[in-house]
Design an enzyme around this catalytic site. Structure first.
Site, PDB file in Angstrom:
ATOM      1  N   THR A  82       0.869  -1.159  -0.149  1.00 12.83           N
ATOM      2  CA  THR A  82      -0.076  -0.022   0.025  1.00 12.83           C
ATOM      3  C   THR A  82       0.776   1.234   0.037  1.00 12.83           C
ATOM      4  O   THR A  82       0.416   2.313  -0.251  1.00 12.83           O
ATOM      5  CB  THR A  82      -1.053   0.032   1.245  1.00 12.83           C
ATOM      6  N   HIS A 128      -1.025   8.396  11.178  1.00 11.66           N
ATOM      7  CA  HIS A 128      -1.364   7.591   9.822  1.00 11.66           C
ATOM      8  C   HIS A 128      -0.405   6.426  10.121  1.00 11.66           C
ATOM      9  O   HIS A 128       0.674   6.465  10.563  1.00 11.66           O
ATOM     10  CB  HIS A 128      -0.984   8.221   8.584  1.00 11.66           C
ATOM     11  N   HIS A 158      -6.848   3.529   6.332  1.00  2.41           N
ATOM     12  CA  HIS A 158      -6.136   3.120   7.467  1.00  2.41           C
ATOM     13  C   HIS A 158      -6.123   2.026   8.130  1.00  2.41           C
ATOM     14  O   HIS A 158      -6.452   2.143   9.625  1.00  2.41           O
ATOM     15  CB  HIS A 158      -5.769   4.317   8.080  1.00  2.41           C
ATOM     16  N   VAL A 164      -0.295 -16.372  -2.125  1.00  2.53           N
ATOM     17  CA  VAL A 164      -0.206 -17.215  -0.799  1.00  2.53           C
ATOM     18  C   VAL A 164      -1.804 -17.475  -0.751  1.00  2.53           C
ATOM     19  O   VAL A 164      -2.794 -16.770  -0.619  1.00  2.53           O
ATOM     20  CB  VAL A 164       0.258 -16.731   0.309  1.00  2.53           C
TER      21      VAL A 164
HETATM   22  C1  LIG Z   1      -5.049   6.153  -0.925  1.00  5.40           C
HETATM   23  C2  LIG Z   1      -4.186   5.807   0.509  1.00  5.40           C
HETATM   24  C3  LIG Z   1      -3.538   7.106   1.022  1.00  5.40           C
HETATM   25  C4  LIG Z   1      -2.605   6.575   2.055  1.00  5.40           C
HETATM   26  N1  LIG Z   1      -1.873   7.631   2.786  1.00  5.40           N
HETATM   27  C5  LIG Z   1      -1.260   7.434   3.864  1.00  5.40           C
HETATM   28  C6  LIG Z   1      -0.090   8.374   4.193  1.00  5.40           C
HETATM   29  O1  LIG Z   1       0.003   9.385   3.651  1.00  5.40           O
HETATM   30  N2  LIG Z   1       0.476   7.981   5.253  1.00  5.40           N
HETATM   31  C7  LIG Z   1       0.380   7.013   5.914  1.00  5.40           C
HETATM   32  O2  LIG Z   1       1.062   6.663   7.095  1.00  5.40           O
HETATM   33  N3  LIG Z   1      -0.389   5.830   5.594  1.00  5.40           N
HETATM   34  C8  LIG Z   1      -1.284   6.220   4.621  1.00  5.40           C
HETATM   35  N4  LIG Z   1      -2.218   4.941   3.956  1.00  5.40           N
HETATM   36  C9  LIG Z   1      -2.014   3.879   4.567  1.00  5.40           C
HETATM   37  C10 LIG Z   1      -0.616   3.100   4.597  1.00  5.40           C
HETATM   38  O3  LIG Z   1      -0.179   3.080   3.582  1.00  5.40           O
HETATM   39  C11 LIG Z   1      -1.119   1.604   4.926  1.00  5.40           C
HETATM   40  O4  LIG Z   1      -1.671   1.524   6.599  1.00  5.40           O
HETATM   41  C12 LIG Z   1       0.153   0.734   5.119  1.00  5.40           C
HETATM   42  O5  LIG Z   1       0.963   0.890   3.837  1.00  5.40           O
HETATM   43  C13 LIG Z   1       0.090  -0.786   5.547  1.00  5.40           C
HETATM   44  O6  LIG Z   1       1.004  -1.595   5.416  1.00  5.40           O
HETATM   45  P1  LIG Z   1       0.874  -3.003   5.514  1.00  5.40           P
HETATM   46  O7  LIG Z   1       2.315  -3.759   5.604  1.00  5.40           O
HETATM   47  O8  LIG Z   1       0.059  -3.485   6.729  1.00  5.40           O
HETATM   48  O9  LIG Z   1       0.159  -3.458   4.528  1.00  5.40           O
HETATM   49  P2  LIG Z   1       0.344  -3.439   2.641  1.00  5.40           P
HETATM   50  O10 LIG Z   1       1.379  -2.514   2.651  1.00  5.40           O
HETATM   51  O11 LIG Z   1      -0.908  -3.371   2.147  1.00  5.40           O
HETATM   52  O12 LIG Z   1       1.142  -4.769   2.315  1.00  5.40           O
HETATM   53  C14 LIG Z   1       0.682  -5.922   2.437  1.00  5.40           C
HETATM   54  C15 LIG Z   1       1.089  -6.610   1.058  1.00  5.40           C
HETATM   55  O13 LIG Z   1       0.773  -8.180   1.058  1.00  5.40           O
HETATM   56  C16 LIG Z   1       0.646  -8.547  -0.479  1.00  5.40           C
HETATM   57  N5  LIG Z   1      -0.422  -9.608  -0.264  1.00  5.40           N
HETATM   58  C17 LIG Z   1      -1.612  -9.724   0.212  1.00  5.40           C
HETATM   59  N6  LIG Z   1      -2.475 -10.874   0.206  1.00  5.40           N
HETATM   60  C18 LIG Z   1      -1.586 -11.689  -0.644  1.00  5.40           C
HETATM   61  C19 LIG Z   1      -1.335 -13.015  -0.638  1.00  5.40           C
HETATM   62  N7  LIG Z   1      -2.509 -13.902  -0.555  1.00  5.40           N
HETATM   63  N8  LIG Z   1      -0.397 -13.459  -1.036  1.00  5.40           N
HETATM   64  C20 LIG Z   1       0.701 -12.650  -1.467  1.00  5.40           C
HETATM   65  N9  LIG Z   1       1.062 -11.366  -1.118  1.00  5.40           N
HETATM   66  C21 LIG Z   1      -0.253 -10.828  -0.479  1.00  5.40           C
HETATM   67  C22 LIG Z   1      -0.148  -7.229  -0.828  1.00  5.40           C
HETATM   68  O14 LIG Z   1      -0.088  -7.275  -2.147  1.00  5.40           O
HETATM   69  C23 LIG Z   1       0.690  -6.312  -0.342  1.00  5.40           C
HETATM   70  O15 LIG Z   1       1.759  -5.869  -1.206  1.00  5.40           O
HETATM   71  C24 LIG Z   1      -2.702   5.445   2.973  1.00  5.40           C
HETATM   72  C25 LIG Z   1      -3.398   4.427   2.174  1.00  5.40           C
HETATM   73  C26 LIG Z   1      -4.059   4.643   0.928  1.00  5.40           C
HETATM   74  C27 LIG Z   1      -4.734   3.385   0.122  1.00  5.40           C
END
Ligand SMILES: Cc1cc2nc3c(=O)[nH]c(=O)nc-3n(C[C@H](O)[C@H](O)[C@H](O)COP(=O)(O)OP(=O)(O)OC[C@H]3O[C@@H](n4cnc5c(N)ncnc54)[C@H](O)[C@@H]3O)c2cc1C
Ligand SMILES: *[C@@H]1O[C@H](CO)[C@@H](O)[C@H](O)[C@H]1NC(C)=O
Ligand SMILES: *[C@@H]1O[C@H](CO)[C@@H](O)[C@H](O)[C@H]1NC(C)=O
Ligand SMILES: *[C@@H]1O[C@H](CO)[C@@H](O)[C@H](O)[C@H]1NC(C)=O
Ligand SMILES: *[C@@H]1O[C@H](CO)[C@@H](O)[C@H](O)[C@H]1NC(C)=O
Ligand SMILES: *[C@@H]1O[C@H](CO)[C@@H](O)[C@H](O)[C@H]1NC(C)=O
Ligand SMILES: *[C@@H]1O[C@H](CO)[C@@H](O)[C@H](O)[C@H]1NC(C)=O
Ligand SMILES: *[C@@H]1O[C@H](CO)[C@@H](O)[C@H](O)[C@H]1NC(C)=O
Ligand SMILES: *[C@@H]1O[C@H](CO)[C@@H](O)[C@H](O)[C@H]1NC(C)=O
Length: 643
Positions: A170, A619, A575, A307
Site C-alpha cells: 500500500t 497515519h 488506514h 499465498v
Molecule cells: C490512498 C491511500 C493513502 C494513504 N496515505 C497514507 C499516508 O499518507 N501516510 C500513512 O502513514 N499511511 C497512508 N496510507 C495507509 C498506509 O499506506 C497503510 O496503512 C500501510 O501501507 C499498510 O502496510 P501493511 O504492511 O500493513 O500492508 P500493505 O502495505 O498493504 O502490504 C501487504 C502486502 O501483502 C500482499 N499480499 C496480500 N495478500 C497476499 C497474498 N495472498 N499472497 C501474497 N501477497 C499478498 C499485498 O499485495 C501487499 O503488497 C494510505 C493508504 C491509501 C490506500
C-alpha cells in the site's frame, strides 16, 4: 495567491493532479529545490513522461478493478516444491519489505519474500498521481459490504477499501505522509500488552533507526531530537511549500494554536507535513528497504506469488510452510524457523482464516477445519474522513503539463507530492477525555469535480452531482479525519475459496454512544471557526456545501443536517488496523502477543497494520515500519544472531 489546481480529486487525505487539458501556459514557479534530483529534464525524458502519463491516465479511466483473485488460480492441483527457507515472509508491503531487508542482513539465513503483485513502474513512482495509481493493477480493488452508518453516498452504499498490490504494497498507493501518532498511543499499547518496550520512549529509537530526515524547508517546524539521520528511509518537506500552507498556519495561530513538529515533542497544533518522497519520487518502503538489497544471495523475492494457505500441523500446531500459486502453478515452500504474515489488515486475517485460525463458528460455517480458535477479523478499525468544500477568490497561475513534469524531474512542484497543500492540524475536540491527545486531524486538500475523483471514491452519480454541481474555480477542501475511532467492523471469509475476496464490513460511525459521529460534528464546528479567521477571510473563503437530496428533510446546515451529511459523505480513511490485534489474552480478543506471535500456534507471527489494536492519532505507514524494525530485532535476539 496560492495554488489549487482546478483539476483535483477529492481526498481525505488527498488530492491529485488531474489532467485533461494542458495547453501552453506560463512559466514554472520555482527554480530550485535543495532536494532536486538534478538536471534530468532533457527533452527526451520530458516527452517520455508526457506520453507515459497520458497513456496511464487514459487506461486508468477505463480500468475495472477486479472483484476476486481468480487471476491467481492455478491450472492444476499438482503441488510443486519451491524449497526450504529459514524465514518466509508473506507480503512485500510497508511492513514485509522492512522485515525482509532486516532478516536478510544475516547472511546465513535464507529468506523468501512472497508478493502477489509486481515491481512498481515509472508511473507509480509519481506521488501526485496517487489516486490514479489506485485505478491500476497495483490495487486489489476491495470494496465493503453495503453499509448502514457511513459511505451512504457511494455506489451500493459500499466503501472503497484501496489496498496496494506490488513490491511496496500500500506504500505504492498512499500519500506518503510521514506520521507516527501520539506518544500516548504507544503508552496505551504498552499497557495493553503489559510490555513497556512498546512505550514511546522505547520505540523512538526504531523510528530514528529507519529515518533519514532532510530539512528541505528551512521554515518548517522540526524537533531534531525526535528524528534520525542516515537511515534507509528518506523523509523531507515538499518544495516549494504551498501558499495555502501559510494561510492555514496563520488561521491556526489566530485561534491560538501552536505550529509544531507533529512527530516531535508536541503533536497538537498546526504543521507542515513530512513526507517520504525523495527527489520528487515516491519513496515507499520497497524503494527504501528492498531495491537496495535485491542482490543479496540469501534473499529470494518472488513476485506474482499468491499465498492461499499457511500449513500448520493440526496436532503439534507447528507451522510447516506455505502454499502459493505463481504463473498458474501451485507451490509449497517449507520453513526451518518461521512464517511471518505481512499481507496487510485485510489479507492477513483472510489468510489466517483460510489456514484454520479464526473464530470457530465462522470457520465451521465455511467448512474449514479449525486449528486455533481466535478472534481474527473481529475488530476492524479505521480512521474516517470527510471533506468539506470551499471556494476562494484567489487566482491560480496555470501550468502546462510539460512544466509540471519538468518540475517533477527536478524534484519539486505539484507532481512531487500526494498533497501539494502540505499542511495539517491536529486537534482535541470536546469529545476527547484524555488531555493533550488529538482526536481529530484536518488536512487541506485540493478538491473539485473530476472523473478521477468520482471513480476513486466511487460516488453515486447523484451524490457526485450534488457535491460538485457548481463549476467553481479555486475550490479547496478542509478534510477532517477522525482519529480515535470507537466503532469497529469485521473481515470475514466469503467462502472457503482462496480466490474469493473476503467480506469487509467497515461499520464506520456505528458506536453505540455515537462518539465517532459527535467528534466529526465537532470537526465541522472547528472548520467553521478556522474559515472565519482573517487569514481565510482575506481570500474570500466561502462554504460550498449543497443540501443533499438524501438529507432534504433536515434544515440546511442544522445539526441534524450535518449528521445526515456525515453519514452520506464519510468514508474510512484507508488506514485499517486491528484485524489481528495484539494483546495479553486471547480470551479478550487478542490474536497475537507482545512479540506478534500467533497465540497457540508455533513459528507464526503476524507483522503489519493488522496487529495495531486501535486507531492511533497518526497515519499507519511509519508505524508499520517501526513495528517491522522492532520485531526484526526481537527475532535476531531470540535466535541469538546479530551481525
Ligand atoms: C490512498 C491511500 C493513502 C494513504 N496515505 C497514507 C499516508 O499518507 N501516510 C500513512 O502513514 N499511511 C497512508 N496510507 C495507509 C498506509 O499506506 C497503510 O496503512 C500501510 O501501507 C499498510 O502496510 P501493511 O504492511 O500493513 O500492508 P500493505 O502495505 O498493504 O502490504 C501487504 C502486502 O501483502 C500482499 N499480499 C496480500 N495478500 C497476499 C497474498 N495472498 N499472497 C501474497 N501477497 C499478498 C499485498 O499485495 C501487499 O503488497 C494510505 C493508504 C491509501 C490506500
Ligand atoms: C504564491 O504567492 C506569491 C506571492 O503572493 C505569488 O507570487 C505566487 O504566484 C503564488 N504562487 C502560487 C503557486 O500561487
Ligand atoms: C528542447 O525543446 C525545446 C522546445 O520544445 C527546443 O527549443 C530545444 O532546442 C530542445 N532542446 C534539445 C536539446 O533538443
Ligand atoms: C523510467 O524512466 C527513466 C527516466 O526517468 C528511464 O531511464 C527508464 O528507461 C524508464 N523505465 C522504463 C521501464 O521505461
Ligand atoms: C503552545 O505551546 C506552549 C509552549 O509549549 C504551551 O504552553 C501551550 O499549552 C500550547 N498551546 C496549545 C493550545 O497547545
Ligand atoms: C489433521 O490433519 C490431517 C492431515 O491433513 C487430517 O487427515 C486430519 O483429519 C486432521 N485432523 C483434524 C482433527 O482436523
Ligand atoms: C463441507 O465439506 C464436506 C466434506 O468435505 C462436504 O461434504 C460438504 O459438502 C461441504 N459443505 C459445504 C457447505 O461446503
Ligand atoms: C474559471 O476560470 C475560467 C478560466 O480561467 C474562467 O473563464 C471562468 O470565468 C472562471 N469561473 C469562475 C466561476 O470564476
Ligand atoms: C477576496 O475577497 C476578500 C474578502 O471579500 C477581499 O478583501 C479581497 O480583496 C478579494 N481578493 C481578490 C483578489 O478578489
Amino acid at each position: 495567491m496560492f495554488t489549487f489546481r482546478k483539476m483535483l480529486v477529492p481526498l481525505a487525505v488527498f488530492c491529485v493532479v488531474f489532467a485533461t487539458v494542458y495547453g501552453d501556459g506560463n512559466e514554472g514557479r520555482m527554480n530550485e529545490n535543495p532536494a532536486g534530483a538534478g538536471d534530468k529534464d532533457d527533452n527526451a525524458t520530458v516527452e517520455y513522461y508526457e506520453k507515459l502519463i497520458n497513456s496511464e491516465l487514459e487506461k486508468a479511466l477505463k480500468y475495472e478493478l477486479p472483484t476476486n483473485a481468480k487471476m491467481h488460480e492455478p491450472n492444476d492441483n499438482v503441488i510443486r516444491d519451491f524449497g526450504t527457507f529459514d524465514f518466509i515472509i508473506i507480503g512485500a508491503g510497508s511492513t514485509g519489505s522492512v522485515i525482509a531487508s532486516r532478516l536478510s542482513e544475516i547472511s546465513k539465513w535464507k529468506v523468501l519474500l512472497l508478493e502477489a503483485g509486481k515491481y512498481p513502474n515509472n508511473f507509480t513512482m509519481i506521488p501526485g498521481f496517487f489516486a490514479i495509481q489506485a485505478m491500476t493493477e497495483y490495487n486489489w480493488g476491495f470494496v465493503s459490504t453495503p453499509q448502514k452508518t457511513a459511505c451512504l453516498g457511494a455506489v451500493g452504499k459500499r466503501c472503497v477499501v484501496h489496498r496496494g498490490k506490488g513490491i511496496g504494497g500500500t506504500s505504492l498507493l498512499n500519500q506518503l505522509i510521514y506520521s507516527r501518532g501520539n506518544s500516548i498511543d504507544y503508552d496505551r499499547w504498552a499497557d495493553l500488552l503489559d510490555d513497556p518496550s512498546w512505550r514511546y520512549e522505547n520505540v523512538l529509537l526504531y523510528f530514528k533507526k529507519s529515518e533519514d530526515f532532510h530539512k528541505t524547508n528551512p521554515d518548517a517546524p522540526l524537533d531534531w531530537d525526535y528524528h534520525g539521520k542516515g537511515g534507509d528511509w528518506y523523509t523531507n518537506f515538499h518544495m516549494p511549500p504551498s501558499n495555502f500552507t501559510k494561510i492555514f498556519l496563520q488561521a491556526n495561530r489566530e485561534l491560538r494554536r501552536n505550529v509544531t513538529d507533529y512527530n516531535g515533542k508536541e503533536q497538537l497544533g498546526a504543521t507542515i507535513l513530512q513526507l517520504n518522497i525523495k527527489h520528487g519520487s515516491r519513496y515507499d518502503q520497497a524503494s527504501a528497504f528492498i531495491k537496495p538489497v535485491t542482490s543479496r544471495p540469501n534473499l529470494v523475492i518472488s513476485e506474482g506469488s499468491y499465498v492461499i494457505k499457511i500449513e500448520i500441523d493440526n496436532k503439534t500446531k507447528e507451522t510447516t510452510g506455505v502454499l502459493f500459486t505463481k504463473n498458474k502453478k501451485l507451490y509449497r515452500a517449507k520453513i526451518n524457523e518461521e512464517v511471518i504474515l505481512s499481507a496487510g489488515a485485510i489479507s492477513s486475517p483472510q489468510i489466517l482464516m483460510l489456514s484454520g485460525i479464526g473464530p470457530q463458528q465462522h470457520l465451521e460455517s465455511k467448512n474449514i477445519s479449525l486449528i486455533q480458535n481466535l478472534d481474527v477479523g473481529s475488530t476492524l478499525k479505521d480512521h474516517v474522513f470527510c471533506a468539506i468544500q470551499f471556494s476562494s477568490n484567489t487566482s491560480i497561475p496555470e501550468q502546462t503539463f510539460k512544466q509540471l513534469i519538468k518540475e517533477y524531474l527536478k524534484g519539486y512542484g505539484d507532481l512531487a507530492a500526494g498533497n501539494p497543500l502540505d499542511a495539517a492540524g491536529w486537534y482535541e475536540t470536546k469529545v476527547q477525555d484524555i488531555q493533550d491527545y488529538p482526536d481529530l486531524e484536518i488536512i487541506p486538500t485540493s478538491y473539485g469535480p473530476s472523473d478521477f475523483g468520482k471513480k476513486f471514491l466511487k460516488w453515486k452519480p447523484d451524490t457526485y452531482k450534488e457535491l460538485f454541481s457548481n463549476k467553481l474555480n479555486n475550490t479547496f477542501a478542509l478534510t477532517m479525519v477522525l482519529l480515535q475511532t470507537k466503532s469497529s467492523g469485521t473481515v470475514r471469509l466469503h467462502n472457503n475459496n482462496p480466490y474469493s475476496y473476503p467480506d469487509i464490513d467497515c461499520n464506520s460511525l456505528s458506536d453505540e454512544k455515537g462518539k465517532d459521529i459527535d467528534t466529526m460534528y465537532e470537526g465541522i464546528d472547528l472548520i467553521r471557526k478556522l474559515t472565519q479567521t482573517q487569514a481565510f477571510k482575506k481570500i474570500g473563503t466561502k462554504l460550498e456545501v449543497k443540501p443533499l437530496q438524501a438529507c432534504s428533510s433536515k434544515d440546511f446546515q442544522s445539526k441534524s443536517f450535518w449528521y445526515c451529511y456525515l453519514r452520506q459523505i464519510s468514508i474510512p480513511a484507508f488506514h485499517p488496523v486491528s484485524t489481528c490485534p495484539s494483546g495479553k489474552d486471547p480470551k479478550m480478543g487478542a490474536v497475537v502477543d507482545w512479540n506478534m506471535r500467533v497465540f497457540g500456534v508455533k513459528n507464526l507471527r503476524v507483522v503489519d497494520a493488522s496487529v495495531i489494536p486501535f486507531t492511533f492519532s497518526g497515519h499507519p505507514n511509519a508505524i508499520c515500519t517501526m513495528i517491522a524494525e522492532k520485531i526484526a530485532d526481537v527475532i535476531k535476539f531470540e535466535q541469538r544472531v546479530f551481525e
